[in-house]
Design a protein around this motif. Structure first.
Motif, PDB file in Angstrom:
ATOM      1  N   GLY A  54      -4.064 -28.327  -3.052  1.00 52.34           N
ATOM      2  CA  GLY A  54      -4.874 -28.958  -4.094  1.00 52.34           C
ATOM      3  C   GLY A  54      -6.320 -28.504  -4.087  1.00 52.34           C
ATOM      4  N   VAL A  55      -6.560 -27.231  -3.720  1.00 52.41           N
ATOM      5  CA  VAL A  55      -7.958 -26.763  -3.727  1.00 52.41           C
ATOM      6  C   VAL A  55      -8.221 -25.842  -4.917  1.00 52.41           C
ATOM      7  N   GLU A  56      -9.423 -25.932  -5.411  1.00 53.09           N
ATOM      8  CA  GLU A  56      -9.900 -24.966  -6.419  1.00 53.09           C
ATOM      9  C   GLU A  56     -10.255 -23.717  -5.632  1.00 53.09           C
ATOM     10  N   ALA A  57      -9.745 -22.559  -6.046  1.00 54.56           N
ATOM     11  CA  ALA A  57     -10.047 -21.390  -5.231  1.00 54.56           C
ATOM     12  C   ALA A  57     -10.377 -20.195  -6.105  1.00 54.56           C
ATOM     13  N   PRO A  58     -11.539 -20.246  -6.791  1.00 52.40           N
ATOM     14  CA  PRO A  58     -11.888 -19.107  -7.648  1.00 52.40           C
ATOM     15  C   PRO A  58     -12.023 -17.811  -6.841  1.00 52.40           C
ATOM     16  N   ASP A  59     -12.493 -17.925  -5.584  1.00 48.35           N
ATOM     17  CA  ASP A  59     -12.655 -16.684  -4.817  1.00 48.35           C
ATOM     18  C   ASP A  59     -11.301 -16.106  -4.390  1.00 48.35           C
ATOM     19  N   ALA A  95       0.838  -1.204   0.000  1.00 46.46           N
ATOM     20  CA  ALA A  95       0.000   0.000   0.000  1.00 46.46           C
ATOM     21  C   ALA A  95       0.874   1.257   0.000  1.00 46.46           C
ATOM     22  N   GLU A  96       1.938   1.235   0.811  1.00 46.33           N
ATOM     23  CA  GLU A  96       2.849   2.392   0.862  1.00 46.33           C
ATOM     24  C   GLU A  96       3.507   2.609  -0.503  1.00 46.33           C
ATOM     25  N   GLU A  97       3.947   1.502  -1.102  1.00 43.06           N
ATOM     26  CA  GLU A  97       4.576   1.573  -2.437  1.00 43.06           C
ATOM     27  C   GLU A  97       3.595   2.148  -3.456  1.00 43.06           C
ATOM     28  N   ALA A  98       2.344   1.678  -3.373  1.00 40.10           N
ATOM     29  CA  ALA A  98       1.330   2.160  -4.310  1.00 40.10           C
ATOM     30  C   ALA A  98       1.148   3.668  -4.132  1.00 40.10           C
ATOM     31  N   GLY A  99       1.212   4.116  -2.874  1.00 39.83           N
ATOM     32  CA  GLY A  99       1.104   5.557  -2.603  1.00 39.83           C
ATOM     33  C   GLY A  99       2.205   6.343  -3.293  1.00 39.83           C
ATOM     34  N   ARG A 100       3.322   5.654  -3.566  1.00 38.29           N
ATOM     35  CA  ARG A 100       4.427   6.311  -4.292  1.00 38.29           C
ATOM     36  C   ARG A 100       4.358   6.022  -5.790  1.00 38.29           C
ATOM     37  N   GLY A 101       3.287   5.331  -6.189  1.00 39.61           N
ATOM     38  CA  GLY A 101       3.072   5.136  -7.626  1.00 39.61           C
ATOM     39  C   GLY A 101       3.446   3.775  -8.171  1.00 39.61           C
ATOM     40  N   THR A 102       3.956   2.867  -7.310  1.00 44.78           N
ATOM     41  CA  THR A 102       4.372   1.553  -7.826  1.00 44.78           C
ATOM     42  C   THR A 102       3.424   0.455  -7.342  1.00 44.78           C
ATOM     43  N   VAL A 103       2.907  -0.323  -8.263  1.00 42.66           N
ATOM     44  CA  VAL A 103       2.035  -1.439  -7.876  1.00 42.66           C
ATOM     45  C   VAL A 103       2.806  -2.746  -8.071  1.00 42.66           C
ATOM     46  N   GLU A 104       2.974  -3.472  -6.965  1.00 42.26           N
ATOM     47  CA  GLU A 104       3.773  -4.699  -7.018  1.00 42.26           C
ATOM     48  C   GLU A 104       3.048  -5.790  -6.231  1.00 42.26           C
ATOM     49  N   VAL A 105       2.428  -6.719  -6.931  1.00 37.87           N
ATOM     50  CA  VAL A 105       1.668  -7.756  -6.223  1.00 37.87           C
ATOM     51  C   VAL A 105       2.170  -9.170  -6.510  1.00 37.87           C
ATOM     52  N   ALA A 106       3.187  -9.286  -7.365  1.00 44.14           N
ATOM     53  CA  ALA A 106       3.592 -10.617  -7.830  1.00 44.14           C
ATOM     54  C   ALA A 106       3.902 -11.569  -6.672  1.00 44.14           C
ATOM     55  N   ALA A 107       4.657 -11.094  -5.678  1.00 44.64           N
ATOM     56  CA  ALA A 107       5.059 -11.988  -4.588  1.00 44.64           C
ATOM     57  C   ALA A 107       3.839 -12.425  -3.775  1.00 44.64           C
ATOM     58  N   LEU A 108       2.916 -11.501  -3.559  1.00 47.00           N
ATOM     59  CA  LEU A 108       1.708 -11.845  -2.791  1.00 47.00           C
ATOM     60  C   LEU A 108       0.838 -12.847  -3.560  1.00 47.00           C
ATOM     61  N   VAL A 109       0.723 -12.620  -4.859  1.00 44.50           N
ATOM     62  CA  VAL A 109      -0.077 -13.522  -5.690  1.00 44.50           C
ATOM     63  C   VAL A 109       0.544 -14.919  -5.667  1.00 44.50           C
ATOM     64  N   GLU A 110       1.849 -14.956  -5.825  1.00 42.68           N
ATOM     65  CA  GLU A 110       2.567 -16.237  -5.877  1.00 42.68           C
ATOM     66  C   GLU A 110       2.444 -16.977  -4.531  1.00 42.68           C
ATOM     67  N   ARG A 111       2.556 -16.241  -3.421  1.00 38.11           N
ATOM     68  CA  ARG A 111       2.439 -16.867  -2.090  1.00 38.11           C
ATOM     69  C   ARG A 111       1.061 -17.526  -1.923  1.00 38.11           C
ATOM     70  N   HIS A 112       0.002 -16.805  -2.290  1.00 39.68           N
ATOM     71  CA  HIS A 112      -1.348 -17.353  -2.110  1.00 39.68           C
ATOM     72  C   HIS A 112      -1.604 -18.524  -3.067  1.00 39.68           C
ATOM     73  N   ARG A 113      -1.106 -18.381  -4.299  1.00 37.51           N
ATOM     74  CA  ARG A 113      -1.318 -19.478  -5.261  1.00 37.51           C
ATOM     75  C   ARG A 113      -0.554 -20.725  -4.844  1.00 37.51           C
ATOM     76  N   ARG A 114       0.628 -20.512  -4.273  1.00 40.00           N
ATOM     77  CA  ARG A 114       1.417 -21.686  -3.862  1.00 40.00           C
ATOM     78  C   ARG A 114       0.652 -22.452  -2.773  1.00 40.00           C
ATOM     79  N   ARG A 158     -10.702 -17.844   2.812  1.00 34.93           N
ATOM     80  CA  ARG A 158     -11.209 -18.577   1.627  1.00 34.93           C
ATOM     81  C   ARG A 158     -10.446 -19.883   1.452  1.00 34.93           C
ATOM     82  N   THR A 159      -9.123 -19.802   1.614  1.00 31.32           N
ATOM     83  CA  THR A 159      -8.296 -20.996   1.404  1.00 31.32           C
ATOM     84  C   THR A 159      -8.572 -22.047   2.474  1.00 31.32           C
TER      85      THR A 159
END
Ligand code: ADP
Ligand code: ASP
Ligand code: MG
Length: 442
Positions: free
Chosen positions: A75-80, A50-69, A119-120
């Motif tokens: 082994g769950v389907e997690a559309p939500d 959120a702080e980074e976004a306040g400075r104009g940079t959006v970086e979610v890759a690591a968070l997305v990867e952590r949750h997907r892992r 959700r997970t």
């Protein structure tokens, strides 16, 4: 019904979530209501994003990867989960556009941690054959004021939750930490607040027990990350647990015991890494008289001491009122106070709002000579027998002097079950260790 709250480490990865699911399944005859924190480290990562976004940079890759892992490993389907991850990115893009991160935006971003983990966990419970469903706490009536990042639950929360959960037939998996204001904004109730969510929900439904599942064997005689020899405390009073939590024992959020006390519901602190250990039972009164003079030693680091010397020779009446009005208006919590004829010293927690402390100090300089000492810490010795037993203060300060630690301020709480003093941050370790040795022999 019982409440089972699982902290960040307990839902930190797929292996931990499997353990959690086993514990929930084993408790199905007791109708568990499950409360979850975000996966460990996720709240910090979200606040940073959120702080980074306040400075104009959006970086979610690591968070997305952590949750997907985690969902992948389970082994769950997690559309939500996918939907929420997309919504998180969109929210951060909104913050980046405005180039400003408000407390309101911080809370909205932070809320994704608990919303995702629930959700997970619910999806994995379903895979294990449990009829579970994730709920965002505000959708079952968890309302707060609008004091973003540290919002206070509203009284109607209790009735709302009771009514909503009565109608729920599945095993609910509810987000800790978050609520909504009456204006409809997402709020958070302070760092570590999932414990507090659990006790509010437990009190609301009249649970038989509120279980706080964490990563250590209960409330211990000292922070085990500092004192390796610390031992779990089998049983303690609400009053002791409240003082310990207030003075820094991170294992429980300071407000946790309050709803439990009011409803008389026992709180049990348990270890997901060692589920068969009995943990700590926190009750209104101990069944058997406990011979120990001291129950535990806690500490709270990175505090600021504000010293105020009255510019008049003697303190005029109203001086203290003026001081606390300023702290109150700046929303700064004062932990400890000591006074003399012409001076007042207060410890304040500058970790959350350093700018607020500076504003308060500037305002106070109009009525007093102000000096500020940073990097201070409170050490707190707690025990319900400290009331009756003479000589404990003597033992505490001789031990600390032996360790060569300089004590700055001292206070014995009005409850008389704590003895608290201020040291420099660097003296926490020697002070806590020598006190542990003095009262617990190791
Ligand atoms: P959770 O994510 O489960 O809420 P926390 O990290 O908030 O867990 O709290 C558990 C941690 O609290 C322990 O790992 C321990 O390092 C720390 N802690 C500090 N003081 C104490 C104490 N007196 N007893 C037990 N744990 C303590
Ligand atoms: N996830 C929140 C935090 O890290 C709340 C909690 O874990 O209790 O502060
Ligand atoms: Mg915690």
């Amino acid at each position: 019904m019982i409440v089972m709250k699982f902290g960040g480490t307990s839902v930190g990865d797929a292996a931990r979530i499997r353990v959690v699911a086993g514990l929930v399944k084993g408790s199905l005859p007791r109708d568990p209501v499950v409360i979850c924190s975000a996966h460990s480290g996720v709240t910090n990562a979200l606040l940073k994003a959120a702080e980074e976004a306040g400075r104009g940079t959006v970086e979610v890759a690591a968070l997305v990867e952590r949750h997907r892992r985690i969902t992948g490993d389970l082994g769950v389907e997690a559309p939500d989960v996918e939907r929420l991850l997309a919504e998180l990115e969109e929210t951060l893009r909104g913050v980046a556009l405005s180039r400003r991160v408000t407390p309101r935006a911080l809370d909205l971003v932070a809320s994704f941690g608990e919303r995702l983990s629930c959700r997970t966990v619910a999806a994995f419970l379903r895979r294990q054959g449990v009829d579970a469903q994730a709920f965002d706490a505000y959708d079952i009536g968890f309302l707060t004021d609008s004091n973003f990042t540290n919002a206070a639950p509203l009284a109607e929360t209790f009735g709302n939750i009771r009514a909503r959960l009565e109608a729920v037939r599945v095993t609910p998996v509810i987000t800790g930490f978050i609520g909504k204001s009456l204006q409809g904004d997402v709020t958070t109730i302070g760092r570590g607040g999932s414990d507090y969510s659990a006790s509010i929900i437990g009190a609301a439904i009249g649970a038989r027990e509120i279980q706080i599942w964490t990563d250590v064997d209960g409330v211990m005689t000292a922070d085990p990350s500092l004192v390796r020899e610390a031992k779990p405390i089998p049983e303690m009073t609400f009053e002791e647990a409240g003082e310990l939590a207030y003075f820094g024992a991170r294992v429980l959020h300071p407000a946790t015991v309050q709803p439990a006390v009011e409803s008389g519901i026992p709180v049990r602190v348990l270890n997901t890494y060692n589920p068969t250990s009995p943990g700590t039972l926190i009750v209104p009164r101990l069944e058997r008289e406990d011979p120990r003079p001291v129950t535990s030693v806690a500490y709270k680091e990175n505090l600021t001491v504000v010293n105020l010397v009255s510019t008049r020779l003697l303190m005029a009446h109203g001086f203290l009122a003026q001081i606390f009005t300023v702290f109150g208006e700046e929303r700064i919590a004062v932990d400890m106070v000591s006074t003399s004829e012409i001076s007042v010293s207060c410890t304040v927690d500058a970790r959350q709002d350093a700018a607020g402390v500076e504003r308060a100090a500037r305002r106070l300089a109009e009525v007093a000579t102000v000096s500020v000492e940073k990097e201070q810490a409170i050490v707190c010795v707690v025990g319900h027998r400290m009331r009756q037993e003479p000589g404990i203060a003597g033992r505490v300060f001789s031990a600390v002097a032996r360790a060569g630690v300089n004590v700055r301020m001292i206070s014995q709480g009005a409850s008389k079950i704590n003895l608290t003093f201020v040291v420099h941050n660097r003296d926490i370790e020697p002070a806590v260790k020598v006190l542990h040795r003095e009262f617990f022999g190791t």
